[in-house]
Design a protein around this motif. Structure first.
Motif, PDB file in Angstrom:
ATOM      1  N   ILE A 130       0.832  -1.205   0.000  1.00  0.00           N
ATOM      2  CA  ILE A 130       0.000   0.000   0.000  1.00  0.00           C
ATOM      3  C   ILE A 130       0.866   1.254   0.000  1.00  0.00           C
ATOM      4  CG2 ILE A 130      -1.627   1.337   1.408  1.00  0.00           C
ATOM      5  CD1 ILE A 130      -2.848  -1.366   2.272  1.00  0.00           C
ATOM      6  N   GLY A 131       1.970   1.229   0.753  1.00  0.00           N
ATOM      7  CA  GLY A 131       2.872   2.380   0.799  1.00  0.00           C
ATOM      8  C   GLY A 131       3.504   2.674  -0.548  1.00  0.00           C
ATOM      9  N   ILE A 132       3.932   1.625  -1.248  1.00  0.00           N
ATOM     10  CA  ILE A 132       4.502   1.812  -2.586  1.00  0.00           C
ATOM     11  C   ILE A 132       3.458   2.421  -3.520  1.00  0.00           C
ATOM     12  CG2 ILE A 132       5.447   0.634  -4.612  1.00  0.00           C
ATOM     13  CD1 ILE A 132       6.634  -1.447  -2.692  1.00  0.00           C
ATOM     14  N   GLY A 133       2.229   1.926  -3.408  1.00  0.00           N
ATOM     15  CA  GLY A 133       1.157   2.476  -4.231  1.00  0.00           C
ATOM     16  C   GLY A 133       0.887   3.936  -3.923  1.00  0.00           C
ATOM     17  N   LEU A 134       0.928   4.301  -2.638  1.00  0.00           N
ATOM     18  CA  LEU A 134       0.708   5.692  -2.255  1.00  0.00           C
ATOM     19  C   LEU A 134       1.796   6.589  -2.827  1.00  0.00           C
ATOM     20  CD1 LEU A 134      -0.882   7.794  -0.660  1.00  0.00           C
ATOM     21  CD2 LEU A 134       0.518   7.231   1.340  1.00  0.00           C
ATOM     22  N   ALA A 135       3.045   6.099  -2.840  1.00  0.00           N
ATOM     23  CA  ALA A 135       4.137   6.878  -3.431  1.00  0.00           C
ATOM     24  C   ALA A 135       3.860   7.164  -4.903  1.00  0.00           C
ATOM     25  CB  ALA A 135       5.456   6.125  -3.269  1.00  0.00           C
ATOM     26  N   GLY A 136       3.318   6.169  -5.590  1.00  0.00           N
ATOM     27  CA  GLY A 136       2.963   6.383  -6.988  1.00  0.00           C
ATOM     28  C   GLY A 136       1.873   7.426  -7.149  1.00  0.00           C
ATOM     29  N   VAL A 137       0.878   7.415  -6.247  1.00  0.00           N
ATOM     30  CA  VAL A 137      -0.191   8.412  -6.287  1.00  0.00           C
ATOM     31  C   VAL A 137       0.369   9.817  -6.095  1.00  0.00           C
ATOM     32  CG1 VAL A 137      -2.230   9.253  -5.064  1.00  0.00           C
ATOM     33  CG2 VAL A 137      -2.008   6.831  -5.576  1.00  0.00           C
ATOM     34  N   LEU A 138       1.258   9.982  -5.118  1.00  0.00           N
ATOM     35  CA  LEU A 138       1.832  11.295  -4.853  1.00  0.00           C
ATOM     36  C   LEU A 138       2.679  11.777  -6.034  1.00  0.00           C
ATOM     37  CD1 LEU A 138       2.887  10.897  -1.099  1.00  0.00           C
ATOM     38  CD2 LEU A 138       0.840  11.979  -2.033  1.00  0.00           C
ATOM     39  N   LEU A 139       3.379  10.854  -6.675  1.00  0.00           N
ATOM     40  CA  LEU A 139       4.179  11.225  -7.842  1.00  0.00           C
ATOM     41  C   LEU A 139       3.295  11.719  -8.981  1.00  0.00           C
ATOM     42  CD1 LEU A 139       7.100  11.256  -8.946  1.00  0.00           C
ATOM     43  CD2 LEU A 139       6.691   8.949  -9.813  1.00  0.00           C
ATOM     44  N   LEU A 140       2.099  11.182  -9.055  1.00  0.00           N
ATOM     45  CA  LEU A 140       1.183  11.542 -10.129  1.00  0.00           C
ATOM     46  C   LEU A 140       0.377  12.804  -9.844  1.00  0.00           C
ATOM     47  CD1 LEU A 140      -0.029   7.988 -11.039  1.00  0.00           C
ATOM     48  CD2 LEU A 140       0.722   9.656 -12.713  1.00  0.00           C
ATOM     49  N   SER A 141       0.549  13.389  -8.659  1.00  0.00           N
ATOM     50  CA  SER A 141      -0.318  14.489  -8.249  1.00  0.00           C
ATOM     51  C   SER A 141       0.110  15.852  -8.738  1.00  0.00           C
ATOM     52  CB  SER A 141      -0.426  14.533  -6.711  1.00  0.00           C
ATOM     53  OG  SER A 141      -0.981  13.342  -6.234  1.00  0.00           O
ATOM     54  N   LYS A 142       1.123  15.946  -9.557  1.00  0.00           N
ATOM     55  CA  LYS A 142       1.567  17.228 -10.098  1.00  0.00           C
ATOM     56  C   LYS A 142       0.648  17.633 -11.241  1.00  0.00           C
ATOM     57  CE  LYS A 142       5.569  19.348 -12.385  1.00  0.00           C
ATOM     58  NZ  LYS A 142       5.777  20.474 -11.500  1.00  0.00           N
ATOM     59  N   THR A 143       0.102  18.835 -11.176  1.00  0.00           N
ATOM     60  CA  THR A 143      -0.808  19.320 -12.212  1.00  0.00           C
ATOM     61  C   THR A 143      -0.037  19.660 -13.480  1.00  0.00           C
ATOM     62  OG1 THR A 143      -2.229  20.253 -10.517  1.00  0.00           O
ATOM     63  CG2 THR A 143      -2.555  21.044 -12.768  1.00  0.00           C
ATOM     64  N   PRO A 144      -0.376  19.080 -14.635  1.00  0.00           N
ATOM     65  CA  PRO A 144       0.321  19.375 -15.884  1.00  0.00           C
ATOM     66  C   PRO A 144       0.285  20.858 -16.221  1.00  0.00           C
ATOM     67  CG  PRO A 144      -1.146  17.490 -16.144  1.00  0.00           C
ATOM     68  CD  PRO A 144      -1.468  18.112 -14.815  1.00  0.00           C
ATOM     69  N   GLY A 145       1.418  21.356 -16.711  1.00  0.00           N
ATOM     70  CA  GLY A 145       1.470  22.735 -17.171  1.00  0.00           C
ATOM     71  C   GLY A 145       1.757  23.745 -16.089  1.00  0.00           C
ATOM     72  N   ASP A 146       1.888  23.321 -14.832  1.00  0.00           N
ATOM     73  CA  ASP A 146       2.170  24.256 -13.752  1.00  0.00           C
ATOM     74  C   ASP A 146       3.336  23.709 -12.941  1.00  0.00           C
ATOM     75  OD1 ASP A 146       2.296  25.975 -11.651  1.00  0.00           O
ATOM     76  OD2 ASP A 146       0.186  25.785 -11.051  1.00  0.00           O
ATOM     77  N   ALA A 147       4.506  24.248 -13.151  1.00  0.00           N
ATOM     78  CA  ALA A 147       5.719  23.738 -12.514  1.00  0.00           C
ATOM     79  C   ALA A 147       5.694  23.926 -11.016  1.00  0.00           C
ATOM     80  CB  ALA A 147       6.952  24.438 -13.102  1.00  0.00           C
ATOM     81  N   ARG A 148       4.888  24.832 -10.506  1.00  0.00           N
ATOM     82  CA  ARG A 148       4.838  25.088  -9.060  1.00  0.00           C
ATOM     83  C   ARG A 148       3.877  24.160  -8.337  1.00  0.00           C
ATOM     84  NH1 ARG A 148       3.033  31.154  -9.442  1.00  0.00           N
ATOM     85  NH2 ARG A 148       1.663  30.073 -10.902  1.00  0.00           N
ATOM     86  N   ALA A 149       2.999  23.487  -9.073  1.00  0.00           N
ATOM     87  CA  ALA A 149       1.986  22.655  -8.434  1.00  0.00           C
ATOM     88  C   ALA A 149       2.568  21.318  -8.010  1.00  0.00           C
ATOM     89  CB  ALA A 149       0.814  22.420  -9.390  1.00  0.00           C
ATOM     90  N   SER A 150       2.179  20.808  -6.885  1.00  0.00           N
ATOM     91  CA  SER A 150       2.649  19.516  -6.407  1.00  0.00           C
ATOM     92  C   SER A 150       1.615  18.945  -5.460  1.00  0.00           C
ATOM     93  CB  SER A 150       3.996  19.662  -5.689  1.00  0.00           C
ATOM     94  OG  SER A 150       3.824  20.323  -4.452  1.00  0.00           O
ATOM     95  N   TRP A 151       1.907  17.751  -4.939  1.00  0.00           N
ATOM     96  CA  TRP A 151       0.971  17.130  -4.016  1.00  0.00           C
ATOM     97  C   TRP A 151       0.821  17.927  -2.734  1.00  0.00           C
ATOM     98  CZ3 TRP A 151       2.490  15.487   0.826  1.00  0.00           C
ATOM     99  CH2 TRP A 151       3.866  15.383   1.041  1.00  0.00           C
ATOM    100  N   ARG A 152       1.782  18.791  -2.437  1.00  0.00           N
ATOM    101  CA  ARG A 152       1.691  19.609  -1.225  1.00  0.00           C
ATOM    102  C   ARG A 152       0.653  20.725  -1.364  1.00  0.00           C
ATOM    103  NH1 ARG A 152       6.994  18.747  -2.368  1.00  0.00           N
ATOM    104  NH2 ARG A 152       8.227  17.570  -0.870  1.00  0.00           N
ATOM    105  N   ASP A 153       0.262  21.005  -2.601  1.00  0.00           N
ATOM    106  CA  ASP A 153      -0.698  22.079  -2.840  1.00  0.00           C
ATOM    107  C   ASP A 153      -2.108  21.577  -2.553  1.00  0.00           C
ATOM    108  OD1 ASP A 153      -2.011  24.349  -3.619  1.00  0.00           O
ATOM    109  OD2 ASP A 153      -1.834  23.938  -5.778  1.00  0.00           O
ATOM    110  N   LEU A 154      -2.454  21.476  -1.269  1.00  0.00           N
ATOM    111  CA  LEU A 154      -3.746  20.938  -0.883  1.00  0.00           C
ATOM    112  C   LEU A 154      -4.897  21.864  -1.252  1.00  0.00           C
ATOM    113  CD1 LEU A 154      -2.904  19.269   2.536  1.00  0.00           C
ATOM    114  CD2 LEU A 154      -3.091  18.226   0.288  1.00  0.00           C
ATOM    115  N   GLY A 155      -4.578  23.098  -1.689  1.00  0.00           N
ATOM    116  CA  GLY A 155      -5.630  23.984  -2.151  1.00  0.00           C
ATOM    117  C   GLY A 155      -6.071  23.645  -3.566  1.00  0.00           C
ATOM    118  N   SER A 156      -5.295  22.805  -4.243  1.00  0.00           N
ATOM    119  CA  SER A 156      -5.617  22.440  -5.611  1.00  0.00           C
ATOM    120  C   SER A 156      -6.926  21.663  -5.652  1.00  0.00           C
ATOM    121  CB  SER A 156      -4.492  21.591  -6.212  1.00  0.00           C
ATOM    122  OG  SER A 156      -4.892  21.054  -7.438  1.00  0.00           O
ATOM    123  N   ARG A 157      -7.809  22.050  -6.549  1.00  0.00           N
ATOM    124  CA  ARG A 157      -9.122  21.420  -6.642  1.00  0.00           C
ATOM    125  C   ARG A 157      -9.006  19.932  -6.967  1.00  0.00           C
ATOM    126  NH1 ARG A 157     -13.042  21.078 -10.971  1.00  0.00           N
ATOM    127  NH2 ARG A 157     -15.170  20.975 -10.151  1.00  0.00           N
TER     128      ARG A 157
END
Length: 300
Positions: A130-157
């Motif tokens: 489950i932990g390995i899978g979660l790491a994959g989810v976090l890696l995928l959480s960057k919004t395309p086209g916005d270099a500043r966006a990341s999984w830490r941006d919890l304000g992201s819709r």
């Protein structure tokens, strides 16, 4: 191969097909809630026909149902409604493969809910997967086209939609697991069919008055979309039957963790059918999630 593994892989395949059709409907005349109703409403006839046919072939009476079934079934059904609406909303902000992946936070949330509500303990190897899978989810959480966006941006819709849909899918998984166990039968397929048919009926009962009140035009639109929606209903019924069958045999967290094989199917759909571009970062995230599936199969 164990029944729950076969059932989960089949469920993941049919769920991907259903999401593809639902995406087409959601970007057309139906709202997110309308396409969600279409999914359940058009699955209803198929579910009851299969249940009636199976009972006729199998022989014997209708299995007894513990009263707690209705509480767990309703909780799971409403959770699935909310989660499905949020996934459809994600289709409008992310590409198809990544939208499906973000909802996979359901796995770790299901493990925690299963422990709290049902006392189902996950092994050390299971948590590793489950932990390995979660790491994959976090890696995928960057919004395309916005270099500043990341999984830490919890304000992201899209991040909020992903986490919330994962939570409500976790609620549905735990609820469905408990509901299938409340059907008095040694036949896992029969338990799954009974639970699926009644839960699906409850979901339609909840959604119809809501749409009548909030989006009255959508009920007519659901009927108007029947040429596509009927196939979505068939895929939905087949996928849900796979999930429910797996829930009769294994904890919801392990079923959802293995169900991440859906990512392989959704990536193929994203590239081949919707002509969407998948980045190297996204492929890396999907590779991690695939590794988590392999670990899970080895340790469970």
């Amino acid at each position: 191969m164990e029944l729950w593994i076969t059932a989960t892989i089949a469920a993941a395949f049919f769920q991907t097909l259903r999401f593809m059709l639902q995406k087409v409907l959601a970007t057309g005349t139906l709202s997110a809630t309308g396409s969600t109703l279409a999914r359940f409403a058009y699955a209803q006839p198929f579910a009851w026909v299969v249940l009636a046919g199976y009972l006729a072939l199998r022989g014997g009476g209708f299995p007894a149902i513990d009263p707690v079934f209705w509480l767990w079934g309703l909780a799971g059904g409403v959770g699935q409604i909310l989660a499905t609406v949020m996934v459809v909303m994600m289709f409008r902000t992310r590409n198809f493969a990544v939208g499906i992946t973000l909802k996979k936070t359901e796995v770790i949330q299901t493990a925690l809910l299963g422990l709290v509500l049902l006392g189902e303990v996950i092994s050390v190897g299971g948590w590793l997967a489950i932990g390995i899978g979660l790491a994959g989810v976090l890696l995928l959480s960057k919004t395309p086209g916005d270099a500043r966006a990341s999984w830490r941006d919890l304000g992201s819709r899209v991040i909020l939609l992903g986490l919330a849909s994962g939570f409500f899918f976790a609620v549905s998984g735990v609820g469905y697991r408990a509901a299938t166990l409340a059907v008095d039968s040694a036949d896992p397929f029969l338990r799954a069919l009974v639970a699926l048919s009644f839960v699906n009926l409850m979901q339609c009962t909840v959604l119809l008055p809501w749409l009548r009140w909030r989006e009255p035009g959508q009920i007519a639109a659901v009927w108007g979309a029947r040429k596509v929606a009927v196939w979505m209903g068939l895929a939905s019924m087949a996928g849900s039957l796979g999930w429910f069958t797996a829930f009769t045999q294994q904890t919801a967290a392990y079923v959802f963790a293995l169900g991440q094989v859906e990512l392989i199917f959704s990536l193929a759909a994203s590239v081949l059918f919707f002509r969407e571009r998948v980045t190297v970062r996204e492929l890396g995230g999907i590779a991690l999630l695939t590794a988590s599936i392999l670990v899970l199969v080895l340790v469970v």
